[in-house]
Design a protein around this motif. Sequence first.
Motif, PDB file in Angstrom:
ATOM      1  N   TYR A  32       0.784  -1.049  -0.036  1.00 39.65           N
ATOM      2  CA  TYR A  32      -0.052   0.110   0.168  1.00 39.65           C
ATOM      3  C   TYR A  32       0.893   1.236   0.035  1.00 39.65           C
ATOM      4  N   LEU A  36       0.703   4.094  -2.854  1.00 41.03           N
ATOM      5  CA  LEU A  36       0.548   5.378  -2.503  1.00 41.03           C
ATOM      6  C   LEU A  36       1.345   6.448  -2.713  1.00 41.03           C
ATOM      7  N   THR A  43      -5.674   7.710  -2.127  1.00 39.58           N
ATOM      8  CA  THR A  43      -5.895   6.728  -1.433  1.00 39.58           C
ATOM      9  C   THR A  43      -6.561   5.510  -2.166  1.00 39.58           C
ATOM     10  N   GLU A  47      -5.492   1.662  -2.880  1.00 43.45           N
ATOM     11  CA  GLU A  47      -5.958   0.599  -2.338  1.00 43.45           C
ATOM     12  C   GLU A  47      -6.497  -0.446  -3.547  1.00 43.45           C
TER      13      GLU A  47
END
Length: 472
Positions: A32, A36, A43, A47
């Motif tokens: 993640y 990011l 965000t 994801e």
Amino acid sequence: MMDSQQLLAEYARNGSDAAFRELVTRYVDLVYSTALRLVEGDTHRAEDVTQTVFVDLSRKAQTLPADVRLGGWLHRDACLVTGHTLRGERRRQSRERQAAEMNALQNQSEADFSLVAPLLDEAINELGEADRTAILLRFFEQQDFRTVGQALGSNEDAARMRVTRALEKLEEFLKRRGVTTSATSLGMVLAANAVQAAPVGLAVTISTAVTTATTTIATHTTMHWLNLKSVTSIVAAAIAAGTATHLVQEREADRLRSENQNLVAQQNQLTAERDAALSAASQRNDEIEQFRKDKNELLKLRGEIGGFRKQVVEIGKLREENERLRATSAGKVQPSSEALVERMVIYRGGKSFPKAAWAFAGYADPEAALATWTWAMNKGDKNAMLASLAPESQPEWQKLFEGQSDDQTAKQFSQGAEKLAGYTLHSRQMIPENEAVIAFVMDLPNGSQSGEQKMKVKKMGEDWRIVGPAKE
């Protein structure tokens, strides 16, 4: 506790959900965080990338090597998935932008149609027969230049020249009526928009009308329909050309306006920085000037103190002379100080001079000469120490200073002064020929005192200078 490779092998061999959940728990933060950073803080997109990476892991688990470094593999796959996602997003945004620009252009053309249509219709009618025929054949009937030339009784090159001149005449006519375009742009717009698909069922209606009507009526109807279609196509082409020119001008104006705003903002920032720098420089100049004034005032005060001390000495001499004259006038002649073999001044309880108060005191009396000498030694100032000595004592100290820089001398004497807290005068003994011996002790930081020392001082003109330690 199983390591990552064992968990991956367990999942690949048995399809263990528990093993896969443990892998996700261990590496979800790594994947993640990587996503990011690559999507610049989005965000939701991070994801989506994270989910895709672990789906890839579940599909490829059986094909991965047994010694695979899972963290490195997941990081690389996260980079690949993110790159693919961003490229797809950029393509989608580009298509949406192009569609929006085309819709804007079409909407603008439809809004201006009622104003431009009469001008284009009049422009077509202003052309000569041959020019009008060339325009209609080329753009409305979509014939090539060879066919146009045959219809006009000429060749392909002559037909091309005829069409070009006809477009230039249309350009001049529209320009006189306030519509700015070029012959090349007008030709491109006509080629793209002159012929449009007719409504569904219109062909059947026309065929029926032609079948049931007379030849004259059919001919009249056909020509009327062609003229209407010609006007519509030319109007649409002119609208598109004019709108394109307007859009280009608007974009250029927006760009120049944005550049001007940026330049104004930069100028304001530079002006503020310049004003701040000038203000800081002015403050520094004021501080420097104040320091200079303070220094001059300090030097002036030191000079006045030296003068006051000389005046005190002179007053003492005058008082002594006055007493002697009084005694003489009364018939009791008192010997002068020069006639005395010695004169003793005792400081009862001692007269202390702490190191914090050491300063240049001049040379008006023996005590002042000793104070100036201790101040010079505390600073380690070679020139000040030599100036405090009598001429006959200076060569010995000059030899002591040989081979040493000013910094070395200052360090040597400063280190010695660190062991002292001050000095205390015990007595001053005057002897003939303008000499004196001062007895004193050095005060130590622990509150104790050194043994008594005696320093010989000699008067040189109006000032006193240090000779050196007094011999018993």
